[in-house]
Design a protein around this motif. Structure first.
Motif, PDB file in Angstrom:
ATOM      1  N   ALA A 156       0.967  -1.318  -0.139  1.00  0.00           N
ATOM      2  CA  ALA A 156       0.060   0.011  -0.009  1.00  0.00           C
ATOM      3  C   ALA A 156       0.669   1.433  -0.074  1.00  0.00           C
ATOM      4  O   ALA A 156       0.316   2.467  -0.411  1.00  0.00           O
ATOM      5  N   SER A 157       2.052   1.130   0.392  1.00  0.00           N
ATOM      6  CA  SER A 157       3.046   2.307   0.406  1.00  0.00           C
ATOM      7  C   SER A 157       3.138   3.053  -0.711  1.00  0.00           C
ATOM      8  O   SER A 157       3.200   4.132  -0.990  1.00  0.00           O
ATOM      9  N   TYR A 158       2.962   2.163  -2.071  1.00  0.00           N
ATOM     10  CA  TYR A 158       3.060   2.771  -3.062  1.00  0.00           C
ATOM     11  C   TYR A 158       2.174   3.499  -3.775  1.00  0.00           C
ATOM     12  O   TYR A 158       1.970   4.472  -4.570  1.00  0.00           O
TER      13      TYR A 158
ATOM     14  N   PRO B 278      -0.493  -2.536   8.875  1.00  0.00           N
ATOM     15  CA  PRO B 278       0.799  -2.683   9.498  1.00  0.00           C
ATOM     16  C   PRO B 278       1.747  -1.578   9.448  1.00  0.00           C
ATOM     17  O   PRO B 278       2.624  -1.666  10.249  1.00  0.00           O
ATOM     18  N   GLY B 279       1.595  -0.584   8.772  1.00  0.00           N
ATOM     19  CA  GLY B 279       2.469   0.623   8.863  1.00  0.00           C
ATOM     20  C   GLY B 279       2.984   1.026   7.484  1.00  0.00           C
ATOM     21  O   GLY B 279       3.951   2.038   7.540  1.00  0.00           O
ATOM     22  N   GLY B 280       2.601   0.378   6.471  1.00  0.00           N
ATOM     23  CA  GLY B 280       3.155   0.995   5.055  1.00  0.00           C
ATOM     24  C   GLY B 280       3.111   2.333   4.811  1.00  0.00           C
ATOM     25  O   GLY B 280       4.033   2.866   4.411  1.00  0.00           O
TER      26      GLY B 280
ATOM     27  N   ILE C  93      -3.568   5.557  13.645  1.00  0.00           N
ATOM     28  CA  ILE C  93      -4.573   5.059  14.561  1.00  0.00           C
ATOM     29  C   ILE C  93      -5.152   3.789  13.657  1.00  0.00           C
ATOM     30  O   ILE C  93      -5.259   3.810  12.661  1.00  0.00           O
ATOM     31  N   ASP C  94      -5.318   2.527  14.544  1.00  0.00           N
ATOM     32  CA  ASP C  94      -5.920   1.468  14.038  1.00  0.00           C
ATOM     33  C   ASP C  94      -6.664   0.683  14.925  1.00  0.00           C
ATOM     34  O   ASP C  94      -6.239   0.542  16.317  1.00  0.00           O
ATOM     35  N   ILE C  95      -7.606  -0.141  14.679  1.00  0.00           N
ATOM     36  CA  ILE C  95      -8.226  -0.981  15.474  1.00  0.00           C
ATOM     37  C   ILE C  95      -7.203  -2.211  15.841  1.00  0.00           C
ATOM     38  O   ILE C  95      -7.341  -2.844  16.892  1.00  0.00           O
ATOM     39  N   SER C  96      -6.256  -2.681  15.107  1.00  0.00           N
ATOM     40  CA  SER C  96      -5.376  -3.601  15.314  1.00  0.00           C
ATOM     41  C   SER C  96      -4.072  -2.948  15.810  1.00  0.00           C
ATOM     42  O   SER C  96      -3.571  -1.911  15.441  1.00  0.00           O
TER      43      SER C  96
ATOM     44  N   GLN D 125      -4.327   2.620  19.602  1.00  0.00           N
ATOM     45  CA  GLN D 125      -5.166   1.786  19.056  1.00  0.00           C
ATOM     46  C   GLN D 125      -6.703   2.095  19.411  1.00  0.00           C
ATOM     47  O   GLN D 125      -7.014   2.474  20.609  1.00  0.00           O
ATOM     48  N   GLY D 126      -7.402   1.940  18.531  1.00  0.00           N
ATOM     49  CA  GLY D 126      -8.791   2.527  18.858  1.00  0.00           C
ATOM     50  C   GLY D 126      -9.804   2.335  17.406  1.00  0.00           C
ATOM     51  O   GLY D 126      -9.017   1.980  16.251  1.00  0.00           O
ATOM     52  N   ASN D 127     -10.953   2.160  17.592  1.00  0.00           N
ATOM     53  CA  ASN D 127     -12.028   1.791  16.586  1.00  0.00           C
ATOM     54  C   ASN D 127     -12.500   3.375  16.064  1.00  0.00           C
ATOM     55  O   ASN D 127     -13.172   3.951  16.930  1.00  0.00           O
ATOM     56  N   ILE D 128     -12.317   3.558  14.779  1.00  0.00           N
ATOM     57  CA  ILE D 128     -13.023   4.662  14.360  1.00  0.00           C
ATOM     58  C   ILE D 128     -14.519   4.799  14.605  1.00  0.00           C
ATOM     59  O   ILE D 128     -14.986   6.039  14.570  1.00  0.00           O
ATOM     60  N   ASN D 129     -15.261   3.792  14.728  1.00  0.00           N
ATOM     61  CA  ASN D 129     -16.446   3.743  14.919  1.00  0.00           C
ATOM     62  C   ASN D 129     -16.833   3.999  16.472  1.00  0.00           C
ATOM     63  O   ASN D 129     -18.222   3.981  16.584  1.00  0.00           O
TER      64      ASN D 129
ATOM     65  N   SER E  69      -6.672   8.202   5.588  1.00  0.00           N
ATOM     66  CA  SER E  69      -7.382   7.044   6.037  1.00  0.00           C
ATOM     67  C   SER E  69      -7.281   5.989   4.965  1.00  0.00           C
ATOM     68  O   SER E  69      -7.871   6.357   3.723  1.00  0.00           O
ATOM     69  N   ASP E  70      -6.666   5.017   5.097  1.00  0.00           N
ATOM     70  CA  ASP E  70      -6.605   3.827   4.305  1.00  0.00           C
ATOM     71  C   ASP E  70      -7.458   2.589   4.974  1.00  0.00           C
ATOM     72  O   ASP E  70      -7.313   1.429   4.763  1.00  0.00           O
ATOM     73  N   ALA E  71      -8.297   3.101   6.021  1.00  0.00           N
ATOM     74  CA  ALA E  71      -8.905   2.038   6.793  1.00  0.00           C
ATOM     75  C   ALA E  71     -10.290   1.356   6.001  1.00  0.00           C
ATOM     76  O   ALA E  71     -10.588   1.936   4.890  1.00  0.00           O
ATOM     77  N   MET E  72     -10.441   0.078   6.266  1.00  0.00           N
ATOM     78  CA  MET E  72     -11.354  -0.697   5.351  1.00  0.00           C
ATOM     79  C   MET E  72     -11.768  -1.775   6.042  1.00  0.00           C
ATOM     80  O   MET E  72     -10.987  -2.570   6.917  1.00  0.00           O
ATOM     81  N   ILE E  73     -12.983  -2.104   6.081  1.00  0.00           N
ATOM     82  CA  ILE E  73     -13.624  -2.967   6.921  1.00  0.00           C
ATOM     83  C   ILE E  73     -13.328  -4.212   6.157  1.00  0.00           C
ATOM     84  O   ILE E  73     -12.808  -4.245   5.026  1.00  0.00           O
ATOM     85  N   LYS E  74     -13.320  -5.480   6.859  1.00  0.00           N
ATOM     86  CA  LYS E  74     -13.168  -6.752   6.361  1.00  0.00           C
ATOM     87  C   LYS E  74     -14.241  -7.077   5.255  1.00  0.00           C
ATOM     88  O   LYS E  74     -15.446  -7.065   5.484  1.00  0.00           O
TER      89      LYS E  74
HETATM   90  C1  LIG Z   1      -5.841  -1.827   4.081  1.00  0.00           C
HETATM   91  S1  LIG Z   1      -5.219  -1.739   5.812  1.00  0.00           S
HETATM   92  C2  LIG Z   1      -4.171  -0.507   5.781  1.00  0.00           C
HETATM   93  C3  LIG Z   1      -2.834  -0.721   5.313  1.00  0.00           C
HETATM   94  C4  LIG Z   1      -1.823   0.401   5.732  1.00  0.00           C
HETATM   95  N1  LIG Z   1      -2.247   1.671   5.107  1.00  0.00           N
HETATM   96  C5  LIG Z   1      -0.565   0.156   5.281  1.00  0.00           C
HETATM   97  O1  LIG Z   1       0.007   0.823   4.256  1.00  0.00           O
HETATM   98  O2  LIG Z   1       0.062  -0.515   5.709  1.00  0.00           O
HETATM   99  C6  LIG Z   1      -6.830  -1.335   6.638  1.00  0.00           C
HETATM  100  C7  LIG Z   1      -6.596  -1.096   7.911  1.00  0.00           C
HETATM  101  O3  LIG Z   1      -7.901  -0.452   8.461  1.00  0.00           O
HETATM  102  C8  LIG Z   1      -8.213  -1.164   9.724  1.00  0.00           C
HETATM  103  N2  LIG Z   1      -9.511  -0.720  10.098  1.00  0.00           N
HETATM  104  C9  LIG Z   1     -10.578  -1.497   9.800  1.00  0.00           C
HETATM  105  N3  LIG Z   1     -11.693  -0.633  10.213  1.00  0.00           N
HETATM  106  C10 LIG Z   1     -11.345  -0.019  11.155  1.00  0.00           C
HETATM  107  C11 LIG Z   1     -11.987   0.707  12.271  1.00  0.00           C
HETATM  108  N4  LIG Z   1     -13.075   0.609  12.540  1.00  0.00           N
HETATM  109  N5  LIG Z   1     -11.390   1.355  13.038  1.00  0.00           N
HETATM  110  C12 LIG Z   1      -9.800   1.722  12.919  1.00  0.00           C
HETATM  111  N6  LIG Z   1      -9.172   0.876  11.842  1.00  0.00           N
HETATM  112  C13 LIG Z   1      -9.688   0.037  11.203  1.00  0.00           C
HETATM  113  C14 LIG Z   1      -7.637  -2.541   9.749  1.00  0.00           C
HETATM  114  O4  LIG Z   1      -7.437  -2.769  10.943  1.00  0.00           O
HETATM  115  C15 LIG Z   1      -6.575  -2.590   8.802  1.00  0.00           C
HETATM  116  O5  LIG Z   1      -5.187  -2.484   9.457  1.00  0.00           O
END
Ligand SMILES: C[S@@+](CC[C@H](N)C(=O)[O-])C[C@H]1O[C@@H](n2cnc3c(N)ncnc32)[C@H](O)[C@@H]1O
Length: 194
Positions: free
Chosen positions: A20-22, A47-49, A65-68, A80-84, A109-114
């Protein structure tokens, strides 16, 4: 899915944590969203790209910020926290206070649900995530500030853009070459907050 595409291989070689860094590097070279003296908040960082890229673009500390969980990166405050979660804004304020700042220049924000494979459901989940990112961020952005956020494209993407573009002087919906071609993700750029 071919995970080991050319960006994946390049990321391994360049020591980026993800391909995703690119995407962010491409967005930065086209839209100049981050300057050397900018404070940046990044949602969905693990993971931090992207964080690795941001940390090189600005000399200021970054809030990620990330949920993971995320392994540490120098000069990065990880929350560490949930956007929602309505309580996330308080955690962000604490992180900002610890850096002595009350606003930032750029929100990413590169955040994305599963994803579930159901396009409508995935689009709505992504839409809500993006809407919450904007609600969290709009008061934290200084005038002139920029936003980059990923959305799983769908029927409401243009309604989303129309809702938030009024706060900015410039907007664009873009898909970087580094995005997988079959993926429905797009990146929405808002620039120059009014
Ligand atoms: C595509 S990955 C991000 C990759 C990151 N930009 C990188 O370059 O390594 C999407 C991220 O969104 C996070 N995410 C999904 N739902 C979230 C939420 N509700 N709150 C915070 N983070 C969330 C996921 O845990 C995941 O790490």
């Amino acid at each position: 899915m071919n995970r080991k595409d050319r960006y994946y291989t390049r990321a391994k070689k360049d020591n980026f944590r993800s391909r995703a860094s690119y995407k962010l590097l491409e967005i930065q070279s086209k839209f100049n969203v981050i300057w050397k003296t900018d404070y940046v908040i990044e949602f969905g960082s693990s993971p931090g790209g992207w964080t690795q890229v941001v940390q090189k673009l600005t000399e200021k500390p970054v809030i990620a910020i990330d949920i993971s969980p995320m392994d540490p990166i120098e000069n990065v405050t990880f929350v560490q926290g949930n956007i929602n979660d309505p309580e996330l804004s308080e955690k962000i304020k604490i992180a900002m206070d610890s850096l002595g700042i009350s606003s930032v220049s750029t929100v990413l924000s590169d955040a994305m649900i599963k994803t579930s494979g159901n396009y409508d459901r995935d689009h709505m989940g992504s839409y809500l995530l993006c809407d919450n990112v904007m609600n969290l961020s709009i008061d934290l952005l200084s005038p002139g500030g920029n936003v980059v956020l990923k959305q799983f494209q769908g029927d409401s993407t243009m309604a989303f853009v129309n809702k938030w573009k009024v706060y900015f002087n410039y907007y664009k919906v873009t898909k970087p070459n580094a995005s997988r071609q079959h993926s429905r993700e797009v990146y929405i750029i808002f620039k120059d907050k009014i």
